[in-house]
Design an enzyme around this catalytic site. Structure first.
Site, mmCIF file in Angstrom:
data_model
loop_
_atom_site.group_PDB
_atom_site.id
_atom_site.type_symbol
_atom_site.label_atom_id
_atom_site.label_comp_id
_atom_site.label_asym_id
_atom_site.label_seq_id
_atom_site.Cartn_x
_atom_site.Cartn_y
_atom_site.Cartn_z
ATOM 1 N N PRO A 65 0.847 -1.196 0.000
ATOM 2 C CA PRO A 65 0.000 0.000 0.000
ATOM 3 C C PRO A 65 0.884 1.248 0.000
ATOM 4 O O PRO A 65 1.909 1.279 0.692
ATOM 5 C CB PRO A 65 -0.814 -0.133 1.287
ATOM 6 C CG PRO A 65 -0.065 -1.097 2.138
ATOM 7 C CD PRO A 65 0.739 -1.969 1.229
ATOM 8 N N HIS A 66 0.504 2.229 -0.813
ATOM 9 C CA HIS A 66 1.356 3.411 -0.934
ATOM 10 C C HIS A 66 0.543 4.633 -1.317
ATOM 11 O O HIS A 66 -0.595 4.527 -1.776
ATOM 12 C CB HIS A 66 2.474 3.166 -1.954
ATOM 13 C CG HIS A 66 1.968 2.830 -3.323
ATOM 14 N ND1 HIS A 66 1.603 1.549 -3.669
ATOM 15 C CD2 HIS A 66 1.749 3.594 -4.409
ATOM 16 C CE1 HIS A 66 1.185 1.539 -4.921
ATOM 17 N NE2 HIS A 66 1.254 2.770 -5.395
#
Length: 155
Positions: A65-66
């Site tokens: 996740p980013h």
């Protein structure tokens, strides 16, 4: 760019408990907010917004996740190994156990991509993932993460 450039020893969570993707993102946001001094809710909102575009679950039990954060002045990462695998809507439908959260400043185009590529390289390496899944504690996990950096520089 090495993982040690953006994942500090205190950003390694060896046995994170989460029952679902939303709870996992909330826990990662809370930990990241302590490291980078941004609001937990702002981080969570950016991560959720990114997940709406498509899951960051890569497959083979791995997710990255980013997002880009206003007010952040450096790339920040958090590594987590989950206590129990959870569904992350990954392309291969496999549950996730290894997660690397990556936050970047809004203007960090190339550096953000380099950091994502660096993480992806490590997490595509089956022996490294096996070590990450079997390491006993945060110190051992960090050693695996940074040992890979040393090996890549020596090559």
């Amino acid at each position: 760019m090495t993982l040690a450039d953006f994942i500090a020893p205190e950003a390694v969570l060896p046995s994170l408990n989460a029952v679902d993707k939303k709870q996992l993102l909330a826990a990662l946001s809370a930990h990241a907010s302590e490291i980078c001094d941004l609001q937990e809710r702002d981080i969570f909102d950016v991560l959720l917004q990114r997940e709406r575009l498509g899951s960051t679950g890569l497959g083979q039990g791995v997710a990255i996740p980013h997002g880009k954060m206003p007010g952040l002045n450096r790339i920040v990462g958090v590594f987590a190994r989950l206590a129990e695998p959870i569904d992350f809507d990954a392309a291969d439908a496999e549950p996730v156990t290894i997660v690397v959260l990556l936050l970047a400043p809004e203007g960090a185009g190339a550096d953000h991509l380099k950091a994502l590529a660096r993480i992806s390289r490590l997490l595509r390496d089956r022996p490294s993932v096996k070590k990450l899944k079997s390491s006993a504690d945060a110190e051992a996990l960090y050693a695996v993460l940074t040992q890979d950096d040393t090996a890549s520089h020596a090559a």
